[in-house]
Design an enzyme around this catalytic site. Structure first.
Site: not given
Length: 296
Positions: A8, A135
């Site tokens: 990401k 996350d």
């Protein structure tokens, strides 16, 4: 089951302050990209969790996020008669701000949910994932999302991968790394009034209008402002000079990404940066955090 676990980047990252539980309140626009680790997950009947990796730098014990993810899944589901074999082929650099460890954990949770037949929806998987890391919930679903709280409050945004002309994303990580603890400490101890605050709403609007220049203009990360890493600034300048319409550091660093609307410029810039930085990758936005690529 084989799964691709995608890295990401943070299109925006703001830190609102420290929470009583020791975490920080965040507002982030997060984006999955095409660089991925390869995860092989196989159930066993030994009730053991075993992890091995292609990287000597990655622990193969209970400190590994993939191990933690498997344990949290079995604890949450109440499954006590099965274990799992996990093999990780690392492609996402470590200490890079790209959630490589979180992506691996997300892949394990998704695989076990399928292999064990629990069929939990994403919201239930987020509850498991956040026990492993902030996350992980995002990495379970992925795409383009707004993340709030400590990262576990997620809202789907207009997808960058749906743009009529999908932008090219160039990733470049210098050899220098930054610990997450050092990064948060730098934010906690800085003059907060001097920070440029990322505008997540402006980013959402740019995404909804498929305005790539608006996306590029609103890239911002408070970590980048307080860490002032010279090599990151050098890479960022090289990307802008090489034709990127926007560039920013992701996460707590030290990977820098550039957004290009020209494939040719992106390739030329990648060729130049690769000479100095081996961890240089050309990629694009993806619409998911993990993808099952084969199942037996």
């Amino acid at each position: 089951m084989k799964i691709h676990a995608y890295a990401k980047i943070n299109l925006t990252l703001d830190i609102l302050g420290k929470r009583p539980d020791g975490y920080h309140n965040l507002v982030m626009v997060m984006q999955s990209v095409g660089l991925y680790d390869e995860i092989d997950v196989k159930l066993n009947n030994c009730t053991s969790i075993n992890v091995k990796s292609s990287s000597a730098l990655l622990a193969d014990n209970e400190s590994n996020t993939a191990f933690k993810a498997a344990k949290c899944f079995f604890d949450y589901s109440g499954i006590t008669d099965k274990g799992v074999e996990i093999e990780i082929i690392k492609n996402i650099p470590m200490e890079a701000g790209m959630a490589g460890g979180s992506a691996d954990a997300a892949a394990v949770i998704i695989a076990l949910n399928k292999l064990c037949g629990t069929d939990y929806p994403d919201e239930k998987l987020w509850e498991i994932g956040v026990k492993v890391g902030a996350d992980v919930p995002f990495c379970i679903t992925g795409g383009t999302m707004l993340a709030e709280g400590k990262g576990e409050i997620l809202s789907r945004l207009p997808q960058l991968s749906d743009f009529k002309k999908t932008p090219v994303i160039l990733l470049c990580k210098p050899d220098v790394g930054v610990s997450t603890g050092r990064a948060y400490s730098a934010v906690d101890n800085c003059d907060q009034s001097s920070l440029r605050r990322p505008d997540a709403e402006a980013m959402r609007l740019a995404l909804s209008e498929q305005n790539i220049n608006g996306v590029a203009h609103n890239l911002e990360n408070v970590f980048e402002q307080v860490l002032n890493i010279e090599e990151c600034e050098t890479i960022k300048k090289a990307m802008i000079d090489g034709g990127a319409i926007g560039s920013c550091m992701t996460g707590s660093g030290t990977t820098v990404f550039g957004i290009f609307d020209s494939q040719e410029y992106a390739k030329q810039c990648a060729f130049t940066l690769k000479k100095a930085y081996k961890n240089t990758f050309l990629t694009q936005a993806t619409d998911c955090g993990c993808k099952i690529v084969s199942e037996k």
